[in-house]
Design a protein around this motif. Structure first.
Motif, PDB file in Angstrom:
ATOM      1  N   GLY A 187      42.378  45.255  51.324  1.00  0.00           N
ATOM      2  CA  GLY A 187      41.013  44.646  50.767  1.00  0.00           C
ATOM      3  C   GLY A 187      40.272  44.590  49.083  1.00  0.00           C
ATOM      4  O   GLY A 187      39.069  44.030  48.932  1.00  0.00           O
ATOM      5  N   GLU A 188      41.575  45.480  48.912  1.00  0.00           N
ATOM      6  CA  GLU A 188      40.678  45.388  47.278  1.00  0.00           C
ATOM      7  C   GLU A 188      41.996  43.628  46.347  1.00  0.00           C
ATOM      8  O   GLU A 188      42.601  44.243  46.364  1.00  0.00           O
ATOM      9  N   PHE A 189      40.772  43.042  45.629  1.00  0.00           N
ATOM     10  CA  PHE A 189      42.494  41.877  44.909  1.00  0.00           C
ATOM     11  C   PHE A 189      42.451  41.798  43.557  1.00  0.00           C
ATOM     12  O   PHE A 189      41.145  41.655  43.211  1.00  0.00           O
ATOM     13  N   VAL A 190      42.964  41.022  43.365  1.00  0.00           N
ATOM     14  CA  VAL A 190      42.436  40.262  42.012  1.00  0.00           C
ATOM     15  C   VAL A 190      43.101  39.062  42.481  1.00  0.00           C
ATOM     16  O   VAL A 190      43.555  38.572  43.005  1.00  0.00           O
TER      17      VAL A 190
ATOM     18  N   ARG B 284      45.224  44.147  45.378  1.00  0.00           N
ATOM     19  CA  ARG B 284      45.707  45.321  43.741  1.00  0.00           C
ATOM     20  C   ARG B 284      46.807  45.969  43.815  1.00  0.00           C
ATOM     21  O   ARG B 284      47.079  46.978  44.992  1.00  0.00           O
ATOM     22  N   ASP B 285      47.624  46.224  43.053  1.00  0.00           N
ATOM     23  CA  ASP B 285      49.082  47.059  43.323  1.00  0.00           C
ATOM     24  C   ASP B 285      48.356  48.569  43.141  1.00  0.00           C
ATOM     25  O   ASP B 285      47.056  49.052  42.782  1.00  0.00           O
ATOM     26  N   PHE B 286      48.664  48.857  44.623  1.00  0.00           N
ATOM     27  CA  PHE B 286      48.438  50.681  44.496  1.00  0.00           C
ATOM     28  C   PHE B 286      47.347  51.114  45.097  1.00  0.00           C
ATOM     29  O   PHE B 286      46.029  51.738  44.826  1.00  0.00           O
ATOM     30  N   ALA B 287      46.469  49.872  45.320  1.00  0.00           N
ATOM     31  CA  ALA B 287      45.129  50.450  46.197  1.00  0.00           C
ATOM     32  C   ALA B 287      45.121  50.523  47.399  1.00  0.00           C
ATOM     33  O   ALA B 287      45.823  49.480  48.496  1.00  0.00           O
TER      34      ALA B 287
END
Length: 116
Positions: free
Chosen positions: A54-57, A48-51
């Motif tokens: 470990g945070e995914f889209v 994920r952008d700017f996350a």
């Protein structure tokens, strides 16, 4: 060069393997990684952008319909942080428990792929 551009109809799958990278025409600067695949679907993720780490889209390719997008779930939030969770999502798609969102789907537009 576009590798594949469909019109929303059944599409012949291209050879992919877990770990391959795919770029889509609608977001060419954000490559996705293939995490799980079956005869009909491919689950792909990117950070994920700017996350934080470990945070995914995610996006799901549907070869049968020539589309891709998130599944129909409120907020499109689906935990796809592990390969097992991606395989579980794939299994749910195969048995019809989930489907790709009608509101947020786009035609399949693969620019290129890179092997793992």
């Amino acid at each position: 060069m576009t590798l594949m551009n469909t019109t929303g109809s059944s599409t012949t799958p291209i050879p992919l393997a877990p770990g391959d990278r795919i770029r889509f025409g609608i977001e060419p600067r954000r490559p996705y990684t293939v995490r799980a695949l079956s005869k009909n679907f491919v689950v792909c993720t990117r950070h994920r952008d700017f996350a934080t780490q470990g945070e995914f889209v995610y996006t799901v390719i549907d070869w049968r319909s020539g589309i891709r997008g998130p599944v129909t779930v409120i907020g499109h939030s689906m935990d796809v942080s592990t390969d097992q969770q991606c395989r579980d999502l794939l299994d749910d798609l195969e048995v019809g428990r989930w489907e790709i969102s009608h509101r947020n789907r786009v035609q399949l537009d693969i620019l290129d792929r890179g092997e793992a």
